[in-house]
Design a protein around this motif. Sequence first.
Motif, PDB file in Angstrom:
ATOM      1  N   ARG A  15       0.842  -1.196   0.000  1.00  0.00           N
ATOM      2  CA  ARG A  15       0.000   0.000   0.000  1.00  0.00           C
ATOM      3  C   ARG A  15       0.877   1.246   0.000  1.00  0.00           C
ATOM      4  O   ARG A  15       1.750   1.411   0.863  1.00  0.00           O
ATOM      5  CB  ARG A  15      -0.905  -0.027   1.223  1.00  0.00           C
ATOM      6  N   VAL A  16       0.613   2.133  -0.953  1.00  0.00           N
ATOM      7  CA  VAL A  16       1.398   3.365  -1.091  1.00  0.00           C
ATOM      8  C   VAL A  16       0.488   4.569  -0.929  1.00  0.00           C
ATOM      9  O   VAL A  16      -0.558   4.664  -1.576  1.00  0.00           O
ATOM     10  CB  VAL A  16       2.090   3.455  -2.474  1.00  0.00           C
ATOM     11  N   LEU A  17       0.892   5.479  -0.080  1.00  0.00           N
ATOM     12  CA  LEU A  17       0.202   6.754   0.074  1.00  0.00           C
ATOM     13  C   LEU A  17       0.917   7.799  -0.777  1.00  0.00           C
ATOM     14  O   LEU A  17       2.122   8.003  -0.632  1.00  0.00           O
ATOM     15  CB  LEU A  17       0.202   7.196   1.545  1.00  0.00           C
ATOM     16  N   ILE A  18       0.169   8.434  -1.665  1.00  0.00           N
ATOM     17  CA  ILE A  18       0.706   9.542  -2.459  1.00  0.00           C
ATOM     18  C   ILE A  18       0.039  10.822  -1.992  1.00  0.00           C
ATOM     19  O   ILE A  18      -1.187  10.958  -2.065  1.00  0.00           O
ATOM     20  CB  ILE A  18       0.436   9.364  -3.966  1.00  0.00           C
ATOM     21  N   THR A  19       0.822  11.775  -1.512  1.00  0.00           N
ATOM     22  CA  THR A  19       0.272  13.107  -1.276  1.00  0.00           C
ATOM     23  C   THR A  19       0.381  13.867  -2.603  1.00  0.00           C
ATOM     24  O   THR A  19       1.342  13.707  -3.343  1.00  0.00           O
ATOM     25  CB  THR A  19       1.039  13.864  -0.185  1.00  0.00           C
ATOM     26  N   GLY A  20      -0.631  14.660  -2.897  1.00  0.00           N
ATOM     27  CA  GLY A  20      -0.640  15.322  -4.196  1.00  0.00           C
ATOM     28  C   GLY A  20      -1.085  14.378  -5.307  1.00  0.00           C
ATOM     29  O   GLY A  20      -0.727  14.560  -6.470  1.00  0.00           O
ATOM     30  N   LEU A  21      -1.878  13.374  -4.957  1.00  0.00           N
ATOM     31  CA  LEU A  21      -2.321  12.373  -5.929  1.00  0.00           C
ATOM     32  C   LEU A  21      -3.073  12.995  -7.098  1.00  0.00           C
ATOM     33  O   LEU A  21      -2.993  12.522  -8.229  1.00  0.00           O
ATOM     34  CB  LEU A  21      -3.226  11.349  -5.224  1.00  0.00           C
ATOM     35  N   GLN A  22      -3.789  14.072  -6.842  1.00  0.00           N
ATOM     36  CA  GLN A  22      -4.611  14.682  -7.877  1.00  0.00           C
ATOM     37  C   GLN A  22      -3.834  15.680  -8.742  1.00  0.00           C
ATOM     38  O   GLN A  22      -4.386  16.239  -9.682  1.00  0.00           O
ATOM     39  CB  GLN A  22      -5.812  15.390  -7.226  1.00  0.00           C
ATOM     40  N   GLY A  23      -2.561  15.868  -8.439  1.00  0.00           N
ATOM     41  CA  GLY A  23      -1.753  16.816  -9.200  1.00  0.00           C
ATOM     42  C   GLY A  23      -1.117  16.198 -10.427  1.00  0.00           C
ATOM     43  O   GLY A  23      -1.293  15.015 -10.728  1.00  0.00           O
ATOM     44  N   PHE A  24      -0.352  16.992 -11.147  1.00  0.00           N
ATOM     45  CA  PHE A  24       0.309  16.570 -12.389  1.00  0.00           C
ATOM     46  C   PHE A  24       1.155  15.319 -12.184  1.00  0.00           C
ATOM     47  O   PHE A  24       0.928  14.271 -12.802  1.00  0.00           O
ATOM     48  CB  PHE A  24       1.161  17.726 -12.912  1.00  0.00           C
ATOM     49  N   THR A  25       2.125  15.372 -11.277  1.00  0.00           N
ATOM     50  CA  THR A  25       3.003  14.232 -11.046  1.00  0.00           C
ATOM     51  C   THR A  25       2.254  13.100 -10.363  1.00  0.00           C
ATOM     52  O   THR A  25       2.478  11.915 -10.661  1.00  0.00           O
ATOM     53  CB  THR A  25       4.212  14.638 -10.199  1.00  0.00           C
ATOM     54  N   ALA A  30       0.541   7.475  -9.741  1.00  0.00           N
ATOM     55  CA  ALA A  30      -0.453   6.444  -9.457  1.00  0.00           C
ATOM     56  C   ALA A  30      -0.485   5.392 -10.560  1.00  0.00           C
ATOM     57  O   ALA A  30      -0.553   4.186 -10.288  1.00  0.00           O
ATOM     58  CB  ALA A  30      -1.833   7.084  -9.288  1.00  0.00           C
ATOM     59  N   THR A  31      -0.421   5.840 -11.795  1.00  0.00           N
ATOM     60  CA  THR A  31      -0.428   4.908 -12.924  1.00  0.00           C
ATOM     61  C   THR A  31       0.783   3.985 -12.870  1.00  0.00           C
ATOM     62  O   THR A  31       0.667   2.763 -13.047  1.00  0.00           O
ATOM     63  CB  THR A  31      -0.435   5.676 -14.259  1.00  0.00           C
ATOM     64  N   GLU A  32       1.957   4.549 -12.620  1.00  0.00           N
ATOM     65  CA  GLU A  32       3.192   3.760 -12.539  1.00  0.00           C
ATOM     66  C   GLU A  32       3.090   2.698 -11.446  1.00  0.00           C
ATOM     67  O   GLU A  32       3.463   1.538 -11.650  1.00  0.00           O
ATOM     68  CB  GLU A  32       4.374   4.690 -12.265  1.00  0.00           C
ATOM     69  N   LEU A  33       2.577   3.077 -10.301  1.00  0.00           N
ATOM     70  CA  LEU A  33       2.492   2.143  -9.184  1.00  0.00           C
ATOM     71  C   LEU A  33       1.441   1.063  -9.426  1.00  0.00           C
ATOM     72  O   LEU A  33       1.687  -0.119  -9.180  1.00  0.00           O
ATOM     73  CB  LEU A  33       2.178   2.904  -7.896  1.00  0.00           C
ATOM     74  N   GLU A  34       0.282   1.461  -9.909  1.00  0.00           N
ATOM     75  CA  GLU A  34      -0.790   0.494 -10.137  1.00  0.00           C
ATOM     76  C   GLU A  34      -0.394  -0.534 -11.197  1.00  0.00           C
ATOM     77  O   GLU A  34      -0.722  -1.714 -11.089  1.00  0.00           O
ATOM     78  CB  GLU A  34      -2.072   1.222 -10.525  1.00  0.00           C
ATOM     79  N   GLN A  35       0.343  -0.084 -12.209  1.00  0.00           N
ATOM     80  CA  GLN A  35       0.791  -1.007 -13.258  1.00  0.00           C
ATOM     81  C   GLN A  35       1.837  -1.988 -12.740  1.00  0.00           C
ATOM     82  O   GLN A  35       2.127  -2.983 -13.413  1.00  0.00           O
ATOM     83  CB  GLN A  35       1.350  -0.218 -14.438  1.00  0.00           C
ATOM     84  N   ASN A  36       2.380  -1.708 -11.568  1.00  0.00           N
ATOM     85  CA  ASN A  36       3.392  -2.585 -10.988  1.00  0.00           C
ATOM     86  C   ASN A  36       2.912  -3.250  -9.700  1.00  0.00           C
ATOM     87  O   ASN A  36       3.730  -3.679  -8.879  1.00  0.00           O
ATOM     88  CB  ASN A  36       4.687  -1.799 -10.754  1.00  0.00           C
TER      89      ASN A  36
END
Length: 312
Positions: A15-25, A30-36
Motif C-alpha cells: 500500500r502506497v500513500l501519495i500526497t498530491g495524488l490529484q496533481g500533475f506528477t 499512481a499509474t506507474e504504481l498500479e501497473q506494478n
Amino acid sequence: MSAASTALSTTQPARVLITGLQGFTGRHMATELEQNGYEVWGIGSATPGEPRTLEADLIDTASLLAAVQTIQPQYVIHLAGIAFVGHGQPKAFYDINLVGTRNLLEALASVADKLKCVLLASSANVYGNLQSGLLSELNPTNPANDYAVSKLAMEYMARIWIPRIPVVIARPFNYTGVGQSDSFLIPKIISHFVHKRDTIELGNMDVWREFNDVRDVVHAYRKLIEAAPVGQTVNVCSGNLVSLRDALVLASELTGHQLKACVNPVFVRANEVLQLGGDPALLETFVADWHPRPLRETLAWMIAAETNVNKA
C-alpha cells in the motif's frame, strides 16, 4: 526478494500513500504504481470520482493523523506542495513545503513500524543559479528564491526524523509531460504551437536545461522506494541538456508550424546559468534500467494530447 516482487507475490498488494495524488506528477505516479502491482491511496480534496482518496490537509494535523492511521501505508511518496517558482505568496512555500511536510512526518510516526520507505520530493532548485555543468549530490546548495529555500529547509527538517522514519530525498531536475500547467515552459510552448500562435514571449533562449519526461521521473521514484536507500539524497536527472532554441525547433518540426520567439525582459532571470543539469550516477545505482526518453518523444506525446483536447 525486492519490494516490488514482494508486492506482486502476496495476496495483499503493498500500500502506497501519495500526497498530491490529484496533481500533475501524482496522477502519473499512481499509474506507474498500479501497473506494478501496488495499491494506491491519496490524501487531498476528496471528490466522489476519486477512489481511495481521503480528505486531509497538510496544515491540519488532526486530518493527517486520521488519514494515515486509516490508510496504514507501507510506502509514502510525498509530492504535495507548491511547485511554481513564480507563485505570488512566498509565505505559502513555507506553510506547505516545510510545515506541511513536518506535519506529515509527525503523522507518519504513528505508523512508523509499518513503513518501508518515505520518499520526499525536493527540487534541484536547491543548487541555485551560480553553478554550471552537471551537478552531483556533492555540489553545494545555494537556493536563490523562496521556493528553493523552502525545499532545502524541508530536507534539513526531514533528517531529524531519521531513523524513526525511513526517509529518502529526491531532487528532480526539470521535467514535463501531459497534464502539466501551461504556466510551465514546455507546456506553454506546446500550447502556442498546437494553437498556431504567431509569436511566443520567452526569457533567455540561449540556455541549456534538462527537460525530462514525467513518466521517467515517476519510474525513478518507484525504483527508489523499492531500493529504500534511507538517509540518501538522490538527483533524479538525465544529464541530457537541450537548448531552449532546440526545443522550439523540435516543436516546429513535430507540428509543421512556425512562430516568432521574442525575448520578454520580464522573463529573463538575472545571473542565469547557461548550462545546468544533473549527474545521474548515484540514481543509476538504484535504478538499473534508467533510460530516460529523448525530448522529441516527450514533445510528440504532449502535442498529440493537446491536439486531441482541441478536437474534443
